[in-house]
Design a protein around this motif. Structure first.
Motif, short mmCIF file in Angstrom:
data_model
loop_
_atom_site.label_atom_id
_atom_site.label_comp_id
_atom_site.label_asym_id
_atom_site.label_seq_id
_atom_site.Cartn_x
_atom_site.Cartn_y
_atom_site.Cartn_z
N LEU A 495 0.82 -1.21 0.00
CA LEU A 495 0.00 0.00 0.00
C LEU A 495 0.86 1.27 0.00
N ARG A 496 1.97 1.23 0.74
CA ARG A 496 2.85 2.40 0.75
C ARG A 496 3.50 2.60 -0.62
N VAL A 517 6.49 6.18 8.82
CA VAL A 517 5.71 5.68 7.68
C VAL A 517 4.27 5.49 8.11
N LEU A 518 3.33 5.61 7.19
CA LEU A 518 1.92 5.38 7.49
C LEU A 518 1.70 3.89 7.72
N LEU A 519 0.94 3.56 8.76
CA LEU A 519 0.64 2.16 9.06
C LEU A 519 -0.64 1.73 8.34
N LEU A 520 -1.01 0.48 8.53
CA LEU A 520 -2.05 -0.12 7.70
C LEU A 520 -3.40 0.59 7.78
N ARG A 525 -7.57 4.07 5.22
CA ARG A 525 -8.54 5.16 5.37
C ARG A 525 -8.23 6.33 4.44
N ASP A 526 -7.05 6.31 3.83
CA ASP A 526 -6.64 7.40 2.96
C ASP A 526 -7.49 7.39 1.68
N ARG A 542 -10.17 -3.73 4.86
CA ARG A 542 -10.33 -3.23 6.23
C ARG A 542 -11.03 -4.26 7.12
N VAL A 543 -12.08 -4.89 6.62
CA VAL A 543 -12.77 -5.93 7.39
C VAL A 543 -11.81 -7.07 7.72
N LEU A 544 -11.02 -7.46 6.74
CA LEU A 544 -10.16 -8.62 6.89
C LEU A 544 -8.95 -8.37 7.77
#
Length: 590
Positions: A495-496, A517-520, A525-526, A542-544
């Protein structure tokens, strides 16, 4: 049958000395045979039915800007968002007819309904005088109904009293002080002398909720003390009973109101005494083991202790929360038999028909659950268990820690969707495992092939190949513990890379004048990630792997919380599915 005889028919049930409900009168109207009425009387009957087809005390919170802003709302809502009946059906003629019926009707329940409609929909009327006359009638008719116990359903009485008080206060400008005092006395008398059940919190709380601390209502010291003393006696009786859901809710309501009162009065000793007695009650072992008890009761008590800064009670509740959570997880029995499950699964042909070079594409493209599908799931859940709409649902982690809670299942609550989706996605893992295993056996796939397949997408870094290869090797060997520990962190890294490759920084300033760094969860949410991957894909991820009301695999695995039962081939297959989707979503842009 002429117009006069229609009035006579309506008068047959309009006995001011018998108990009445809106439902009974509506059913009576439906039973009138229209073919015996003139055209004029049919129109009048339709206006009569319209009056009793609206729902009172309507919750407009989910309607946004489309809400009517009235006390009444539609009885039914269609999929297009329209309601039945609709406010546009309330015309000036309808208001005029209900005003006449208000004068003719004898029973206070009928008079309250006609008067309330005339008042609530006064903007549709060309005569505002009749609206204020109707508002005054609401107060008088409610007084008559309560004093003589004329509503068929006693549970509706508090609702009527609250609305009458609200309406009466809203017309205070015309100096309706006598009406306010009459309603105040009626509410006090009703709560003091007629509410017998301690569990009926909506009834006995009316004096506290509507009369205390109201700048337009004057209470004597004796009246105020009486309200508090009666709640304390109800709480004492509730805490001496065996645990039932209704009693727990009522006890919590009493404690919250009493603590709020003593906090405002700056009487910390009384506040502490009330709460400590409540905390002692819910922390008793026999109560913790009662069928009606749920860990969310402890959580709500903890929130109250935090709200009123009761440190010692917070400490004791935190210890009990952990002990109770561990007891739940120790007594839980999770059993999965992949072999047995897979024997009963039929693979859709389109999932396995693609050629080897695109063998996972159907799975990655079409097997993504859409968040819209879970609206229907919520409907089903609420039909199976209506209490889900009002109950607090607790999510207990593998280590016994309550990780999150959900205050009722509803359409307009995003967390409710996560809850519904998690139930589906948990079972979806078996299907994905079965499909991937079939594809791998069909094409005799190797680790090297899987690695090259994933790296068609540009979201995998070259220096992570060895790591991802180890994870894929573990997955092929059906070693879910190793596979999940290795592959889950790679989702975050992917994702990053997606953000970086789209010229969007994946870092943020920290408190040490550096950058993290941005976390999961922040990544998912970005909005830029949502724009790139699509809202359904992000919802699934997100659910998983990141939401506490979902499966939350990343948090549980990477923080060492996950129990052995978490590491199944079904869950490992869900993570492999995520990597396939990321590869597919970024492959066309490489």
């Amino acid at each position: 049958m002429d117009q006069l005889s229609l009035k006579q028919v309506l008068a047959e049930i309009d006995d001011p000395n018998m108990q009445m409900s809106e439902h009974r009168f509506r059913q009576y109207l439906k039973d009138i045979e229209k073919n015996s009425l003139s055209e004029l009387n049919i129109k009048l009957l339709e206006l009569e039915l319209l009056a009793f087809n609206f729902c009172e005390d309507y919750d407009w919170s989910s309607w946004g800007a489309n809400g009517w802003g009235t006390y009444f709302g539609p009885m039914e809502i269609w999929r297009n968002g329209n309601g039945d009946p609709h406010k546009d059906e309330v015309t000036a003629d309808a208001i005029a007819y209900w005003s006449e019926r208000l004068k003719e009707a004898q029973h206070p329940v009928l008079k309250i309904r006609y008067a309330s409609l005339v008042w609530e929909f006064r903007k549709q009327s060309d005569d505002q005088t009749r609206a204020f006359e109707a508002a005054r009638s609401i107060s008088n008719s409610t007084f008559e109904m309560v004093s003589n116990h004329l509503h068929e359903y006693e549970s509706d009485t508090p609702l009527k009293l609250k609305y009458a008080l609200k309406t009466t206060l809203s017309i205070l400008s015309i100096k309706n002080k006598d009406g306010i005092k009459q309603l105040k006395d009626t509410i006090l008398d009703y709560e003091k002398n007629y509410v017998k059940r301690d569990a009926a919190i909506n009834a006995w709380s009316i004096s506290f909720d509507c009369l205390l601390d109201h700048n337009q209502i004057s209470l004597t010291e004796q009246e105020e003390n009486g309200i508090i003393e009666r709640i304390e006696k109800r709480l004492e009786r509730l805490l001496s009973n065996s645990v039932r859901i209704t009693d727990l809710n009522a006890a919590r309501g009493a404690v919250e109101r009493l603590c709020e009162y003593y906090n405002k009065k700056r009487q910390p000793n009384k506040l502490q005494k009330i709460f400590s007695e409540y905390r002692t009650f819910i922390c008793k072992q026999e109560n913790l083991n009662a069928p009606a008890f749920d860990i969310s009761n402890l959580h709500i008590a903890y929130q109250l202790a935090e709200r009123f800064n009761l440190k010692s009670d917070k400490h004791e509740l935190a210890l009990t929360l952990m002990a109770t959570g561990k007891n739940i997880t120790q007594n839980a029995r999770i059993h999965t038999d992949v072999t047995e499950t897979n024997q009963h699964l039929e693979i859709p042909p389109e999932m396995i028909s693609a050629p080897k070079e695109a063998c996972f594409r159907p799975l990655a493209v079409t097997y993504i659950p859409k968040d819209s599908m879970f609206q229907d799931s919520l409907d089903t859940l609420k039909k199976i268990d209506p209490m889900l709409c009002h109950s607090q649902i607790a999510f207990v982690n593998k280590d016994g820690r309550m990780s999150s809670s959900l205050s009722g299942v509803s359409h307009d609550n995003e967390e409710s969707l996560f809850y519904a989706a998690s139930l589906f996605i948990f079972s979806m893992g078996a299907s994905i495992y079965h499909i991937t295993k079939h594809i791998m056996l069909k094409h005799n796939l190797s680790v090297e092939f899987l690695l090259d397949y994933l790296y068609r997408g540009h979201c995998f870094h070259e220096n992570k190949k060895e790591i991802i290869s180890c994870g894929l090797n573990a997955y092929l060997k059906e070693d879910p513990i190793t596979a999940m520990h290795i592959l889950i962190p790679q989702v975050e890294a992917c994702l990053r890379i997606i953000l970086d490759s789209n010229a969007v920084p994946s870092i943020q300033k920290n408190k040490s004048d550096g950058y993290n760094v941005l976390l999961l969860d922040p990544l998912l949410r970005d909005q830029r990630i949502v724009d790139i991957l699509g809202s359904d894909t992000v919802f699934y991820f997100r659910v998983l792997i990141s939401n506490q009301n979902g499966l939350n695999l990343r948090n549980d695995v990477c923080h060492g919380i996950a129990a052995p039962a978490t590491f199944t081939m079904e869950n490992a297959s869900l993570i492999f599915h995520v990597l396939l989707i990321l590869s597919e979503k970024t492959a066309t842009e490489k």
